[in-house]
Each structure stands twice: as C-alpha cells, then as structure tokens.
Design an enzyme around this catalytic site. Structure first.
Site, PDB file in Angstrom:
ATOM      1  N   ARG A   1      -0.887  -9.220  13.209  1.00 12.08           N
ATOM      2  CA  ARG A   1      -1.239  -8.144  12.380  1.00 12.08           C
ATOM      3  C   ARG A   1      -2.409  -8.743  11.070  1.00 12.08           C
ATOM      4  NH1 ARG A   1       4.053  -5.407  10.834  1.00 12.08           N
ATOM      5  NH2 ARG A   1       2.816  -3.931   9.408  1.00 12.08           N
TER       6      ARG A   1
ATOM      7  N   LYS B   1       0.946  -1.214  -0.078  1.00 11.79           N
ATOM      8  CA  LYS B   1       0.049  -0.112  -0.040  1.00 11.79           C
ATOM      9  C   LYS B   1       0.997   1.351  -0.029  1.00 11.79           C
ATOM     10  CE  LYS B   1      -2.202  -0.893   3.683  1.00 11.79           C
ATOM     11  NZ  LYS B   1      -1.936  -2.076   4.397  1.00 11.79           N
TER      12      LYS B   1
ATOM     13  N   ARG C   1     -10.068   0.626   9.052  1.00 17.97           N
ATOM     14  CA  ARG C   1      -9.470  -0.558   9.183  1.00 17.97           C
ATOM     15  C   ARG C   1     -10.600  -1.367  10.021  1.00 17.97           C
ATOM     16  NH1 ARG C   1      -3.522   0.161   9.447  1.00 17.97           N
ATOM     17  NH2 ARG C   1      -2.445  -1.762   9.447  1.00 17.97           N
TER      18      ARG C   1
ATOM     19  N   ARG D   1      11.142  -0.895  11.876  1.00 19.44           N
ATOM     20  CA  ARG D   1       9.839  -1.033  12.462  1.00 19.44           C
ATOM     21  C   ARG D   1       9.853  -2.391  13.448  1.00 19.44           C
ATOM     22  NH1 ARG D   1       4.907  -0.024   8.625  1.00 19.44           N
ATOM     23  NH2 ARG D   1       3.949  -1.102  10.215  1.00 19.44           N
TER      24      ARG D   1
ATOM     25  N   ARG E   1      11.346  -6.524   4.944  1.00 19.89           N
ATOM     26  CA  ARG E   1      11.226  -5.222   5.247  1.00 19.89           C
ATOM     27  C   ARG E   1      11.720  -4.726   6.757  1.00 19.89           C
ATOM     28  NH1 ARG E   1       5.436  -2.508   5.038  1.00 19.89           N
ATOM     29  NH2 ARG E   1       5.048  -2.622   6.964  1.00 19.89           N
TER      30      ARG E   1
HETATM   31  P1  AMP Z   1       0.555   0.444   9.177  1.00 23.90           P
HETATM   32  O1  AMP Z   1       1.595   1.257   8.967  1.00 23.90           O
HETATM   33  O2  AMP Z   1      -0.874   0.830   8.534  1.00 23.90           O
HETATM   34  O3  AMP Z   1       0.694  -1.041   8.979  1.00 23.90           O
HETATM   35  O4  AMP Z   1      -0.076   0.519  10.758  1.00 23.90           O
HETATM   36  C1  AMP Z   1       0.807   0.028  11.571  1.00 23.90           C
HETATM   37  C2  AMP Z   1       0.162  -0.048  13.155  1.00 23.90           C
HETATM   38  O5  AMP Z   1      -0.717   1.326  13.435  1.00 23.90           O
HETATM   39  C3  AMP Z   1      -0.975  -1.016  13.115  1.00 23.90           C
HETATM   40  O6  AMP Z   1      -0.708  -2.430  13.197  1.00 23.90           O
HETATM   41  C4  AMP Z   1      -1.878  -0.398  14.126  1.00 23.90           C
HETATM   42  O7  AMP Z   1      -1.346  -0.724  15.375  1.00 23.90           O
HETATM   43  C5  AMP Z   1      -1.632   0.971  13.797  1.00 23.90           C
HETATM   44  N1  AMP Z   1      -2.771   1.578  13.101  1.00 23.90           N
HETATM   45  C6  AMP Z   1      -2.642   1.938  11.753  1.00 23.90           C
HETATM   46  N2  AMP Z   1      -3.787   2.504  11.096  1.00 23.90           N
HETATM   47  C7  AMP Z   1      -4.488   2.240  12.041  1.00 23.90           C
HETATM   48  C8  AMP Z   1      -5.921   2.130  12.026  1.00 23.90           C
HETATM   49  N3  AMP Z   1      -6.681   2.790  11.078  1.00 23.90           N
HETATM   50  N4  AMP Z   1      -6.833   1.772  12.818  1.00 23.90           N
HETATM   51  C9  AMP Z   1      -6.408   1.243  13.842  1.00 23.90           C
HETATM   52  N5  AMP Z   1      -4.725   0.987  14.437  1.00 23.90           N
HETATM   53  C10 AMP Z   1      -4.284   1.477  13.046  1.00 23.90           C
END
Ligand code: AMP
Length: 330
Positions: free
Chosen positions: A146, A14, A89, A134, A128
């Site tokens: 996740r 993404k 989400r 991260r 990654r």
């Molecule tokens: P991402 O970078 O989108 O993979 O997000 C990393 C982490 O941030 C996720 O595993 C969640 O813990 C938190 N996170 C990001 N976006 C959301 C969302 N829309 N709702 C809830 N948690 C989020």
C-alpha cells in the site's frame, strides 16, 4: 465552498483528522476507502469486485472510484464544502475531480498533506490492524505494498496541486491535537486567502463601476444637451410636416376642382411626400391665398350650361392671379 483534499500515505492519520475537521467546519466527509468497505459489507457487485483488490493492497480502478465520488457529490447539493479522504489517489482521479467540481461551479481549495515517515506508518498500521479488523492492516507485506502504491501513484499528486498553488504540507507526527492545530491554522490562512480573493474580485468590479460612473458623469451634460436638441428638432420637424400636409391637402382639394393642374398641385404633392422645403411651403401658402376665393367662383361658373364660356372665364380669371403672384415674389 471549502473543498479540501486530505492527503497522506495509509496510516498518516487522515481518518482521525477528517473527523476533527468535519466537526469544526461542517464539511461533508467523502472517503473512498469507507465507501468501498461499506459496499463490501453490503455484498454489492462493486463490493465483491473491490474486495480482492483491496485485500492485496492494490488500487481499485479509477472509473469505479470516480463514479462513486460523482454520485456522492450529487447527493449532497447543499454541502458547505467537502473533505476528500483517500481520494484522489492518481493523477487521472485528480483531473476527474477537478472536472466534476468545475461542473458544479466550485473547485479544490487546498490539498493538506500529512507527512509521516514509512517506518512510522508501518508501525501505526500494524497497531491499528490489531483492533480495526481490516485485512489490509494485518499483514506487513500488504502494508508495504500500500505504501509502495502510494509512493508510486499517489505521491505525484503533490506536484499536481503545488503547480496550482494548492499544496500545503503538515508535519504528521505528534499528538492528534498538535496536528489538528497545525491543520486549523492552515485553514484559517486559507479562509483569509479566499476572503481576500473574493474582496479583490469585488474591488475590481467596483473599480470598473466607478470608472463607468465617472465617464458617464463626464459626458452626461453633453449627452443631455444633445438629446434635448434632437428632441426639439424632431418636434419642430413633425410640426412643420403636419402644417405642410395640411396646406398641401387644402391645395390639392382646390386644384382637383381646377381642370388645369396648377403649380401648387406639384408643390403640394411634394409636401405630402415630406420633401418640400420652407420656401416651397411659403410660395404654396401665397398661391393658396391668391387662389382660394377665385376657384370657388369658378365652381359656381362650372354649373352654367355653356362649357365654352366656363373655360373662357376660367382663363380670364387665372391670368391676374399669376401676375399678382409674380409681383409679390419680386
Ligand atoms: P483507505 O481506507 O483509504 O486506506 O483505502 C483502502 C483501500 O481501498 C486502498 O488500499 C485501495 O485498495 C482502495 N481505495 C480507496 N480509495 C481509493 C482510491 N481513491 N483509488 C483506488 N483505490 C482506492
């Protein structure tokens, strides 16, 4: 406005594809993951709260992420469109996003879902993790958590958007260029669809306008004639009333000098009220004509000292006038 939800499990690509889409279409990129990470980096309250949740691979509460998106939408009032990455989400987030956009007079154009198998995702994320730094990319059990969170809470959003006819699935395995081409092909289709909808709305509006015009055109001559007739009738009526009042005023002036109220006084009063008819007006005219000269003479007589004589004279003078009028009527 082109508002896209870029959808897919963690590691679906993404972030990478968002960058390409932004460069090509000039959309504002809103990634809740990026916003949360920047809160953590700045050591804010929100960042501290979110960190432990994110490190476990759980989802941060809806309230927090919805609030973040709300303020980002507000701070980009002139955006051509948005690309939502990692948001929504949950169904709650999707409903909240629809509400927020609706308040701004817009909505989601499409959800573009990158479809990648769980095995591919795990290997991509571990790779990654070697360079991204991260925490949530380094540990396989956190990665699995996740992906589970995604399958459990996020995946149902496919139904949410497909029920609205906005779900677009893209095969997410291949080169970055191949996948980007598949996405842009879909956006071309989406834009064409949006143009068509706009055109249909315009045509619908134009249709109505043409119909209105045709109806108006059909009845226009009739309407004009009617308006003309009304105007003429009104003008005639006004003219008639003006004349009636003039005559009535004259008649009243005459009658006020006459002690006995003459018929013309009653008619004149009616005329002044605007209720007399043409016949009344005609008879009044006759009465006025018949009596105009004589009352003047009466006025002269009045000035004589003997009241009794005046009365007699008046009575004598009136009789021939009434007879004359009666003869004329016959
Ligand atoms: P991402 O970078 O989108 O993979 O997000 C990393 C982490 O941030 C996720 O595993 C969640 O813990 C938190 N996170 C990001 N976006 C959301 C969302 N829309 N709702 C809830 N948690 C989020």
């Amino acid at each position: 406005m082109l508002n896209l939800v870029l959808f897919g499990p963690p590691g679906a690509g993404k972030g990478t594809q968002s960058e390409n889409i932004i460069n090509k279409y000039g959309l504002v990129h809103l990634s809740t993951g990026d916003i949360l990470r920047s809160e953590i980096a700045r050591g804010t309250d929100l960042g501290r709260k979110a960190k432990s949740i994110m490190d476990r691979g759980d989802l941060v509460s809806d309230d927090i992420v919805i609030g973040m998106i709300d303020s980002k939408l507000d701070s980009n009032p002139n955006a051509k469109g948005f690309i939502f990455d990692g948001f929504p989400r949950t169904t709650g987030q999707a409903i909240a996003l629809d509400d927020l956009l609706q308040k701004k007079g817009t909505g989601i154009s499409a959800m573009i879902a990158l479809e990648v198998t769980d095995e591919e995702l795990t290997s991509r994320l571990l790779k990654r993790g070697e360079s991204s730094g991260r925490e949530d990319d380094k540990n396989e059990s956190i990665i699995r958590n996740r992906i589970n969170e995604y399958n459990l809470k996020t995946s149902p959003l496919k139904n949410y958007y497909s029920e609205q006819g906005k779900f677009h699935s893209i095969h997410g395995i291949g080169s970055v260029e191949q996948i980007f081409k598949a996405i842009t092909d879909r956006i071309v289709f989406l834009n064409a669809e949006m143009d068509l909808t706009a055109l249909e709305t315009d045509i619908e509006h134009l249709d109505l306008t043409i119909q209105d015009f045709e109806v108006a055109n059909d009845i226009a001559p009739e309407l004009l004639l009617e308006i003309d007739a009304i105007k003429r009738a009104e003008a005639e009526e006004a003219e008639e009333e003006k004349e009636n009042k003039k005559i009535a005023r004259k008649a009243l002036a005459k009658s006020s000098s006459n002690k006995k109220p003459a018929k013309k006084t009653v008619v004149a009063k009616k005329l002044l009220k605007g209720s007399a008819k043409k016949t009344a007006k005609r008879s009044l005219k006759k009465m006025v004509k018949a009596k105009t000269v004589k009352p003047k003479k009466k006025a002269v007589v009045k000035k004589s000292p003997a009241k009794k004589i005046v009365k007699k004279k008046v009575q004598v003078k009136k009789k021939p006038a009434k007879k004359a009028k009666g003869k004329k009527k016959k």
